[in-house]
Write a protein that holds these residues in place. Structure first.
Motif, PDB file in Angstrom:
ATOM      1  N   GLN A  41       1.056  -1.765  -0.406  1.00 60.49           N
ATOM      2  CA  GLN A  41       0.048  -0.178   0.124  1.00 60.49           C
ATOM      3  C   GLN A  41       1.270   1.474  -0.472  1.00 60.49           C
ATOM      4  O   GLN A  41       2.051   1.410   0.428  1.00 60.49           O
ATOM      5  CB  GLN A  41      -0.989   0.004   1.231  1.00 60.49           C
ATOM      6  CG  GLN A  41      -2.126  -1.143   1.452  1.00 60.49           C
ATOM      7  CD  GLN A  41      -2.605  -1.042   2.174  1.00 60.49           C
ATOM      8  OE1 GLN A  41      -2.863  -0.119   3.133  1.00 60.49           O
ATOM      9  NE2 GLN A  41      -3.086  -2.163   2.835  1.00 60.49           N
TER      10      GLN A  41
ATOM     11  N   GLU B   5      -4.161   7.017  -6.845  1.00 56.73           N
ATOM     12  CA  GLU B   5      -4.262   6.196  -7.781  1.00 56.73           C
ATOM     13  C   GLU B   5      -3.307   6.218  -8.910  1.00 56.73           C
ATOM     14  O   GLU B   5      -2.926   6.826 -10.033  1.00 56.73           O
ATOM     15  CB  GLU B   5      -5.792   5.724  -9.137  1.00 56.73           C
ATOM     16  CG  GLU B   5      -6.586   5.898  -8.354  1.00 56.73           C
ATOM     17  CD  GLU B   5      -8.113   5.179  -8.716  1.00 56.73           C
ATOM     18  OE1 GLU B   5      -8.985   5.374  -7.939  1.00 56.73           O
ATOM     19  OE2 GLU B   5      -7.839   5.071  -9.768  1.00 56.73           O
ATOM     20  N   GLN B   6      -2.540   4.873  -8.674  1.00 61.73           N
ATOM     21  CA  GLN B   6      -1.486   4.988  -9.701  1.00 61.73           C
ATOM     22  C   GLN B   6      -1.435   3.622 -10.262  1.00 61.73           C
ATOM     23  O   GLN B   6      -1.695   3.059 -10.547  1.00 61.73           O
ATOM     24  CB  GLN B   6      -0.314   4.484  -8.683  1.00 61.73           C
ATOM     25  CG  GLN B   6       0.449   5.598  -8.387  1.00 61.73           C
ATOM     26  CD  GLN B   6       1.821   5.973  -8.031  1.00 61.73           C
ATOM     27  OE1 GLN B   6       2.634   5.828  -6.192  1.00 61.73           O
ATOM     28  NE2 GLN B   6       2.928   6.141  -8.631  1.00 61.73           N
ATOM     29  N   SER B   7      -0.941   3.291 -12.266  1.00 57.90           N
ATOM     30  CA  SER B   7      -0.665   2.276 -12.919  1.00 57.90           C
ATOM     31  C   SER B   7       0.171   2.693 -13.427  1.00 57.90           C
ATOM     32  O   SER B   7       1.057   4.283 -14.188  1.00 57.90           O
ATOM     33  CB  SER B   7      -2.614   1.874 -13.329  1.00 57.90           C
ATOM     34  OG  SER B   7      -2.027   3.666 -13.983  1.00 57.90           O
ATOM     35  N   GLN B   9       0.558  -1.321 -12.052  1.00 56.61           N
ATOM     36  CA  GLN B   9       1.152  -1.555  -9.588  1.00 56.61           C
ATOM     37  C   GLN B   9       2.664  -2.242 -10.213  1.00 56.61           C
ATOM     38  O   GLN B   9       3.254  -1.775  -9.322  1.00 56.61           O
ATOM     39  CB  GLN B   9       0.029  -2.695  -9.324  1.00 56.61           C
ATOM     40  CG  GLN B   9       0.112  -2.725  -7.756  1.00 56.61           C
ATOM     41  CD  GLN B   9      -0.691  -4.133  -7.857  1.00 56.61           C
ATOM     42  OE1 GLN B   9      -1.318  -4.536  -8.128  1.00 56.61           O
ATOM     43  NE2 GLN B   9      -0.865  -3.970  -6.365  1.00 56.61           N
ATOM     44  N   SER B  10       3.114  -2.542 -11.229  1.00 57.63           N
ATOM     45  CA  SER B  10       4.500  -2.851 -12.081  1.00 57.63           C
ATOM     46  C   SER B  10       5.403  -3.042 -12.677  1.00 57.63           C
ATOM     47  O   SER B  10       4.044  -3.243 -13.720  1.00 57.63           O
ATOM     48  CB  SER B  10       5.092  -4.272 -10.672  1.00 57.63           C
ATOM     49  OG  SER B  10       4.077  -5.611 -11.139  1.00 57.63           O
ATOM     50  N   THR B  87      10.295   1.838  -6.419  1.00 54.28           N
ATOM     51  CA  THR B  87       9.063   2.041  -6.306  1.00 54.28           C
ATOM     52  C   THR B  87       8.543   3.417  -6.316  1.00 54.28           C
ATOM     53  O   THR B  87       9.793   4.505  -5.653  1.00 54.28           O
ATOM     54  CB  THR B  87       8.691   1.452  -5.280  1.00 54.28           C
ATOM     55  OG1 THR B  87       8.318   0.386  -5.100  1.00 54.28           O
ATOM     56  CG2 THR B  87       6.393   1.515  -5.060  1.00 54.28           C
ATOM     57  N   GLU B 103      -0.903   4.096  -4.556  1.00 54.35           N
ATOM     58  CA  GLU B 103       0.043   2.765  -4.165  1.00 54.35           C
ATOM     59  C   GLU B 103       1.844   2.260  -4.775  1.00 54.35           C
ATOM     60  O   GLU B 103       1.615   1.309  -3.980  1.00 54.35           O
ATOM     61  CB  GLU B 103      -0.987   1.735  -4.067  1.00 54.35           C
ATOM     62  CG  GLU B 103      -2.061   1.579  -3.008  1.00 54.35           C
ATOM     63  CD  GLU B 103      -3.366   0.549  -3.683  1.00 54.35           C
ATOM     64  OE1 GLU B 103      -3.672   0.382  -2.303  1.00 54.35           O
ATOM     65  OE2 GLU B 103      -2.889  -0.269  -4.173  1.00 54.35           O
ATOM     66  N   THR B 105       4.350   2.527  -7.680  1.00 56.22           N
ATOM     67  CA  THR B 105       4.848   1.168  -9.049  1.00 56.22           C
ATOM     68  C   THR B 105       6.141   0.843  -8.740  1.00 56.22           C
ATOM     69  O   THR B 105       7.146   1.649  -8.810  1.00 56.22           O
ATOM     70  CB  THR B 105       4.909   2.521 -11.122  1.00 56.22           C
ATOM     71  OG1 THR B 105       3.496   2.801 -10.876  1.00 56.22           O
ATOM     72  CG2 THR B 105       5.638   1.020 -12.013  1.00 56.22           C
TER      73      THR B 105
END
Lengths: 113, 111
Positions: A41, B5-7, B9-10, B87, B103, B105
């Motif tokens: 998170q 919101e982030q995109s 996630q990986s 990250t 959260e 990337t």
């Protein structure tokens, strides 16, 4: 380069025990923040100080968490009693004013067993 | 949009690839958009702080843009290197200097 100091770096404690974290911000930074980051998170604000005053503690679980910054310099975050769900990274940060980047410490990784 | 919101996630890329991430944030009460890089076992490091619609900032191979009207920011990395593996966190700053983070990337650059 000035740094935000945090200690300890790692802490393992048993549930129901008390635990405390310490943070020394960059000299002259009036605003100090404690964030908690649970794995997977984003960091979540626990408490924000302006000098020695709390300006935002709306997300701080006040039944078990407390924070102080008595002289407006360093700060202590305490958890009593610790619960398994408190396992997380606790980050301290400081800033000079709005619109400027935060300077973060290295964090305290807490594991409650 | 209520949260940051982030995109994605990986993301896994090869050395030399260029890549970009997206951050969406609420437009209401907006003051600034922050990008941080967080390498394992280190402190999150501030990359950019942007306030004005249309802002573009650059630091070496990394750049970022900001659209406050539609509530999004892009982070670009040109010619990714293994040392870019980290990250990448974005955060929206509202009045009172409070940051709300996404959260993140997680970028892995393979040699």
């Amino acid at each position: 380069e000035a740094e935000v100091a945090q200690s300890p770096r790692y802490k393992i404690t048993e549930k129901s025990q008390a635990v405390a974290f310490w943070c020394d911000p960059i000299s002259g930074h009036a605003t100090l923040y404690w964030y908690r980051q649970i794995l997977g998170q984003g960091p979540e604000l626990l408490v924000q100080f302006q000098d020695e005053s709390v300006v935002d503690d709306s997300q701080l679980p006040k039944d078990r968490f407390s924070a102080e910054r008595l002289k407006g310099v360093d700060s202590t975050l305490k958890i009593q009693p610790a619960e398994l769900g408190d396992s997380a990274m606790y980050l301290c940060a400081s800033s000079t004013r709005q619109g400027y980047g935060y300077t973060f410490g290295s964090g305290t990784r807490l594991t409650v067993v | 949009i209520l949260n940051v919101e982030q995109s994605p996630q990986s993301l896994h890329v090869q050395e030399g690839d260029s890549t970009n991430f997206t951050c969406s944030f609420p437009s209401s009460n907006f003051y600034a958009l922050h990008w941080y890089r967080w390498e394992t076992a280190k402190s999150p490091e501030a990359l950019f702080v942007m306030t004005l619609n249309g802002d573009e900032k650059k630091k070496g191979r990394i750049s970022a843009t900001l659209n406050t009207k539609e509530g999004y920011s892009y982070l670009y990395i040109k010619g990714s290197q293994p040392e870019d593996s980290a990250t990448y966190l974005c955060a929206s700053e509202t009045s009172g200097s409070r940051l709300t983070f996404g959260e993140g990337t997680q970028l892995t650059v393979n040699p």
